[in-house]
Design a protein around this motif. Structure first.
Motif, PDB file in Angstrom:
ATOM      1  N   ARG B 183      -0.898  -2.746   3.478  1.00 39.47           N
ATOM      2  CA  ARG B 183       0.231  -3.134   4.327  1.00 39.47           C
ATOM      3  C   ARG B 183       0.896  -4.395   3.757  1.00 39.47           C
ATOM      4  N   ASP B 184       0.054  -5.288   3.263  1.00 39.03           N
ATOM      5  CA  ASP B 184       0.563  -6.555   2.745  1.00 39.03           C
ATOM      6  C   ASP B 184       1.242  -6.396   1.385  1.00 39.03           C
ATOM      7  N   LEU B 185       0.673  -5.563   0.535  1.00 42.43           N
ATOM      8  CA  LEU B 185       1.146  -5.536  -0.855  1.00 42.43           C
ATOM      9  C   LEU B 185       2.035  -4.354  -1.233  1.00 42.43           C
ATOM     10  N   LEU B 186       1.986  -3.278  -0.464  1.00 45.54           N
ATOM     11  CA  LEU B 186       2.807  -2.110  -0.844  1.00 45.54           C
ATOM     12  C   LEU B 186       4.308  -2.416  -0.953  1.00 45.54           C
ATOM     13  N   PRO B 187       4.852  -3.263  -0.090  1.00 47.71           N
ATOM     14  CA  PRO B 187       6.293  -3.522  -0.233  1.00 47.71           C
ATOM     15  C   PRO B 187       6.672  -4.218  -1.538  1.00 47.71           C
ATOM     16  N   VAL B 188       5.721  -4.859  -2.223  1.00 53.58           N
ATOM     17  CA  VAL B 188       6.087  -5.599  -3.442  1.00 53.58           C
ATOM     18  C   VAL B 188       5.623  -4.933  -4.737  1.00 53.58           C
ATOM     19  N   VAL B 189       4.693  -3.994  -4.656  1.00 51.16           N
ATOM     20  CA  VAL B 189       4.198  -3.390  -5.896  1.00 51.16           C
ATOM     21  C   VAL B 189       5.037  -2.167  -6.283  1.00 51.16           C
ATOM     22  N   GLU B 190       4.915  -1.779  -7.540  1.00 49.63           N
ATOM     23  CA  GLU B 190       5.618  -0.577  -8.014  1.00 49.63           C
ATOM     24  C   GLU B 190       4.659   0.596  -8.179  1.00 49.63           C
ATOM     25  N   THR B 210       7.062   4.891   3.242  1.00 49.36           N
ATOM     26  CA  THR B 210       8.298   4.111   3.169  1.00 49.36           C
ATOM     27  C   THR B 210       8.344   3.199   1.943  1.00 49.36           C
ATOM     28  N   ALA B 211       7.236   3.092   1.236  1.00 48.35           N
ATOM     29  CA  ALA B 211       7.231   2.203   0.061  1.00 48.35           C
ATOM     30  C   ALA B 211       8.026   2.842  -1.080  1.00 48.35           C
ATOM     31  N   ASN B 212       8.746   2.013  -1.813  1.00 54.83           N
ATOM     32  CA  ASN B 212       9.508   2.521  -2.957  1.00 54.83           C
ATOM     33  C   ASN B 212       8.662   2.436  -4.214  1.00 54.83           C
ATOM     34  N   LEU B 213       7.701   3.320  -4.312  1.00 55.51           N
ATOM     35  CA  LEU B 213       6.782   3.244  -5.443  1.00 55.51           C
ATOM     36  C   LEU B 213       7.289   4.055  -6.622  1.00 55.51           C
ATOM     37  N   LYS B 214       7.008   3.542  -7.812  1.00 52.31           N
ATOM     38  CA  LYS B 214       7.316   4.334  -9.000  1.00 52.31           C
ATOM     39  C   LYS B 214       6.185   5.323  -9.249  1.00 52.31           C
ATOM     40  N   ASP B 215       4.992   4.870  -8.952  1.00 55.66           N
ATOM     41  CA  ASP B 215       3.829   5.665  -9.309  1.00 55.66           C
ATOM     42  C   ASP B 215       2.785   5.580  -8.193  1.00 55.66           C
ATOM     43  N   LEU B 216       2.372   6.705  -7.677  1.00 57.68           N
ATOM     44  CA  LEU B 216       1.309   6.730  -6.662  1.00 57.68           C
ATOM     45  C   LEU B 216       0.213   7.670  -7.150  1.00 57.68           C
ATOM     46  N   TYR B 217      -1.009   7.174  -7.160  1.00 53.42           N
ATOM     47  CA  TYR B 217      -2.147   7.926  -7.687  1.00 53.42           C
ATOM     48  C   TYR B 217      -3.200   7.980  -6.583  1.00 53.42           C
ATOM     49  N   LEU B 218      -3.442   9.161  -6.053  1.00 51.61           N
ATOM     50  CA  LEU B 218      -4.424   9.299  -4.983  1.00 51.61           C
ATOM     51  C   LEU B 218      -5.637  10.043  -5.525  1.00 51.61           C
ATOM     52  N   GLN B 219      -6.758   9.350  -5.557  1.00 47.25           N
ATOM     53  CA  GLN B 219      -7.966   9.993  -6.080  1.00 47.25           C
ATOM     54  C   GLN B 219      -8.850  10.459  -4.941  1.00 47.25           C
ATOM     55  N   SER B 220      -9.925  11.105  -5.291  1.00 47.21           N
ATOM     56  CA  SER B 220     -10.740  11.855  -4.330  1.00 47.21           C
ATOM     57  C   SER B 220     -10.948  11.146  -2.998  1.00 47.21           C
ATOM     58  N   GLY B 221     -10.951  11.923  -1.951  1.00 44.51           N
ATOM     59  CA  GLY B 221     -11.249  11.394  -0.624  1.00 44.51           C
ATOM     60  C   GLY B 221     -10.056  10.805   0.097  1.00 44.51           C
ATOM     61  N   CYS B 222      -8.880  10.905  -0.504  1.00 42.44           N
ATOM     62  CA  CYS B 222      -7.709  10.306   0.154  1.00 42.44           C
ATOM     63  C   CYS B 222      -7.112  11.231   1.207  1.00 42.44           C
ATOM     64  N   ASN B 223      -7.726  12.357   1.479  1.00 37.91           N
ATOM     65  CA  ASN B 223      -7.363  13.356   2.516  1.00 37.91           C
ATOM     66  C   ASN B 223      -5.857  13.430   2.811  1.00 37.91           C
TER      67      ASN B 223
END
Lengths: 188, 316
Positions: B183-190, B210-223
């Motif tokens: 919650r704290d860091l997603l608005p500032v990271v890419e 709602t985050a404007n991410l360039k890259d999102l990587y969800l590894q096991s267990g992220c349901n």
């Protein structure tokens, strides 16, 4: 090779007792110049060796001195100690016309001399030698912690720095006040 | 014992800079802690490294990766709390800093905290050199006992966050801690990489969606669920080891993409766990996919004629 001789002053340098530059004389006779430091000892250096120094090279490139004129007008470097200038001249002679190696182990180990050498080399603008000297200075702190670096390189802490700055400001203020008072006294 | 000293402060600044230029990275870092002026000098050289990684484990590790074969690691030991109630804060001072490197063997390198708190250490170490890649900030939830980071504004240069939950069955407080960090860091990271972070639906939609991410990587267990994906606004999405997305869901996703949804998406990788051999016809139904080559590669087009290639692979 250059040789050194005790001189008396830059205006009237003593006749340098010079040895021949090389046993195998070059086809075109090499020109020589003369330099002296704080101790007035005159060093004879070939133009080829002096090319290492951007400062001297710039000075001599348009002079067109004859041997006699060069002898009569040695370049005075009053801000450089004689032994330091000797080191610089030796280094320039050793590396005359040769590619400079990546390491130089002949630099002085005494830190006080190294300090003066760095200043002299910087003044004379001898880039390669300055790089060697800087490497030597950097090697003193190889693998050291910040505290050790502070001790070896005699670096004051930020608090000491600020205190010294305050002290200097106070002193400057007092001196300025003294000068104003003196000027007012003179005016009266 | 130090027997000879050299008054470097009496040298002109340009020579000091020449001296620093000839130093190794370790000595540059060490020198940067000596004074504010020394720090400014090292920083002014803009020496480049590959990347910095800040790993919040049991100890906080700050890695300086100089190149592919050389790196320096600073392990910061924090004070243990007596009552074991209060977590360690980012404003606390490390007890000691252990320095190790693959090229500094045989040197006992334990530093003091240098008068800097953990947050200041991270800030200092992340700002000395220029980075080819963004700084990694990695949280190992379950190992680290630090309070919520407060450096979102002080360190806007963090562009890559990795959150890893160490336990296979995480406690509620661990999940909450992971959510707080995000919650704290997603608005500032890419870029964000989440490993074994159970994502609650409301949290996903409100924060990751709602985050404007360039890259999102969800590894096991992220349901992650199909409906969650619809909220995403990312350029590159990787999902590994999911069981909750079906081929039918993916077919719907591609159809939406063809109609113009997810305009920023340019890379999608989904690895599903399945015990049944997949029927690719379910996935390709209605996509007007054109097969190219012999390796299950298909081309689809959006309504705006943007082309995409789909590669299908099944491994026993």
């Amino acid at each position: 090779m250059s040789s050194t001789e005790q001189g008396t002053s830059s205006a009237a340098p003593a006749e340098p007792t010079t040895a021949p530059e090389s046993a195998a004389a070059p086809e075109v006779p090499e020109s020589f110049y003369y330099v002296h430091g704080k101790d007035k000892v005159v060093h004879k250096v070939s133009a080829g060796a002096l090319q290492h120094s951007a400062l001297i090279h710039g000075m001599i490139s348009n002079l067109g001195y004859t041997e006699e004129q060069a002898k009569a007008n040695p370049f005075p470097f009053e801000n450089i100690d004689g032994d330091i200038l000797q080191m610089v001249v030796d280094w320039c002679n050793q590396h005359k016309g040769k590619p400079t190696p990546p390491e130089d182990t002949n630099l002085p180990k005494q830190k006080e001399k190294l300090f003066d050498l760095v200043l002299a080399v910087n003044y004379l603008e001898i880039k390669e030698l300055l790089t060697y000297c800087c490497k030597q200075v950097a090697m003193m702190v190889k693998g050291k912690s910040p505290e050790e670096i502070r001790e070896i390189w005699m670096i004051p802490t930020d608090a000491e720095d600020e205190a010294a700055e305050k002290e200097a400001k106070k002193r400057a203020g007092k001196e300025a006040a003294g000068e104003t008072a003196a000027a007012a006294g003179d005016a009266k | 014992m130090i027997n000879q000293r050299f008054p470097i402060c009496r040298l002109p600044d340009d020579i000091c800079l020449e001296v620093i230029k000839t130093m190794d990275h370790y000595e540059m870092i060490s020198y940067s802690f000596v004074s504010k002026k020394a720090y400014a000098m090292v920083k002014s050289l803009r020496v480049s490294i590959v990347y910095n990684a800040i790993e919040m484990k049991e100890l906080t590790e700050i890695k300086v990766v100089i190149n592919h074969s050389r790196s320096i690691c600073f392990k910061l030991t924090m004070r243990l709390q007596e009552n074991d109630q209060e977590p360690t804060s980012f404003n606390d001072f490390p007890v000691s800093v252990n320095v190790s490197s693959d090229y500094l063997e045989g040197i006992d390198l334990t530093w003091s905290h240098q008068g800097l708190s953990l947050e200041q250490w991270i800030e200092h170490m992340s700002s000395i050199f220029e980075h080819d890649y963004p700084i990694f900030l990695e949280f190992y939830i379950g190992e680290t006992r630090l309070t919520k980071p407060s450096f979102r504004n002080t360190l806007p240069k963090f562009k890559y966050i990795v959150v890893i939950i160490c336990d296979h069955e995480p406690k509620d407080e661990d999940i909450l801690y992971a959510e707080n960090i995000l919650r704290d860091l997603l608005p500032v990271v890419e870029r964000a990489r989440l490993h074994r972070v159970p994502l609650r639906k409301d949290f996903f939609v409100q924060h990751i969606g709602t985050a404007n991410l360039k890259d999102l990587y969800l590894q096991s267990g992220c349901n992650v669920k199909f409906d969650d994906l619809l909220t995403l606004n990312v350029e590159s999405l990787t999902i590994e080891g999911t069981r909750s997305i079906s081929l039918r869901d993916l077919n719907r996703l591609f159809k939406l993409w063809i109609k113009g949804s997810f305009p920023k998406l340019n890379h999608l990788w989904i690895e599903m766990k399945t015990i049944i051999k997949p029927d690719w016809n379910v996935l390709l139904k209605g996509l007007k996919a054109k097969e190219v080559g012999d390796h299950k590669a298909f081309i689809i087009k959006t309504c705006r004629a943007v082309r995409a290639e789909i590669f299908l692979h099944y491994a026993d």
